[in-house]
Design a protein around this motif. Sequence first.
Motif, PDB file in Angstrom:
ATOM      1  N   VAL A 137       0.865  -1.183   0.000  1.00 52.93           N
ATOM      2  CA  VAL A 137       0.000   0.000   0.000  1.00 52.93           C
ATOM      3  C   VAL A 137       0.901   1.232   0.000  1.00 52.93           C
ATOM      4  N   ALA A 138       0.763   2.078  -1.012  1.00 50.85           N
ATOM      5  CA  ALA A 138       1.518   3.327  -1.075  1.00 50.85           C
ATOM      6  C   ALA A 138       0.691   4.433  -0.445  1.00 50.85           C
ATOM      7  N   ALA A 139       1.134   4.907   0.706  1.00 53.66           N
ATOM      8  CA  ALA A 139       0.469   6.026   1.386  1.00 53.66           C
ATOM      9  C   ALA A 139       1.165   7.299   0.932  1.00 53.66           C
ATOM     10  N   MET A 140       0.741   7.826  -0.212  1.00 57.69           N
ATOM     11  CA  MET A 140       1.399   8.983  -0.816  1.00 57.69           C
ATOM     12  C   MET A 140       0.851  10.267  -0.205  1.00 57.69           C
ATOM     13  N   GLN A 141       1.202  10.478   1.062  1.00 58.15           N
ATOM     14  CA  GLN A 141       0.698  11.628   1.803  1.00 58.15           C
ATOM     15  C   GLN A 141       1.293  12.939   1.318  1.00 58.15           C
ATOM     16  N   GLY A 142       2.490  12.856   0.727  1.00 56.24           N
ATOM     17  CA  GLY A 142       3.173  14.054   0.261  1.00 56.24           C
ATOM     18  C   GLY A 142       3.370  14.037  -1.238  1.00 56.24           C
TER      19      GLY A 142
END
Length: 230
Positions: free
Chosen positions: A79-84
């Motif tokens: 899971v890529a949590a691309m918060q930025g």
Amino acid sequence: MQDRANKNTFTFEMIDRLTEAFAEAGARQDVRAVVLTGYDSYFSSGGTQEGLRDLFEGRYRFTDKDLYSVALNCPLPVVAAMQGHGIGGGFVLGLFADLAVLARQSIYTANFMKYGFTPGMGATLVLPEKLGPALAQEMMLGAGNYRGEELQRRGAPFPVLPRESVLPHALELAASLAEKPRQSLVALKRHLSASLRARLPAFIEQELELHEQTFHQPEVRERIEALFGR
């Protein structure tokens, strides 16, 4: 990923550490899912200026260090949590994950052509696969910046949340995955990713050929020096 001094660019140390972390996670029998995230307003900023210079000079090819496929080739779901912000190869890195979560206010861009060279790292395969051909072509040809909320309006098939909610949501997804038997997760990941993995080598070869045609122009070096980080 947390290299604050370099804003999570692909330094050799970052590449090696991330590759090692994925290898370790994939080998551990007590791990059933992987979450990849960044820090504060940065997910991954892609190639370093020095790395782009090395590509221009022919001292390095992006295939010399296989970072682009670590999430795809991980036996466990990622899971890529691309918060930025996801910039260039950094955005591509996240898209090769099995699931992705974006932030409304963060910037995502396939900005290779900003510097005058064609996309690499499997971008020409994974962007159309995950975002659809029309939006992917627009992003690659135009090299523009897109906020997460705009990608959501344009039909990006990912959850797009306030930045502070991205990692918690990704952890919830990972926890849900981890409730399943590891062997079943590995088998299904292998099946679901088989087509992408099978097609990737041919796209990588085509991207390398395009780099030979486009990377060594004087204008590219000028753009790397003038535009990097802007």
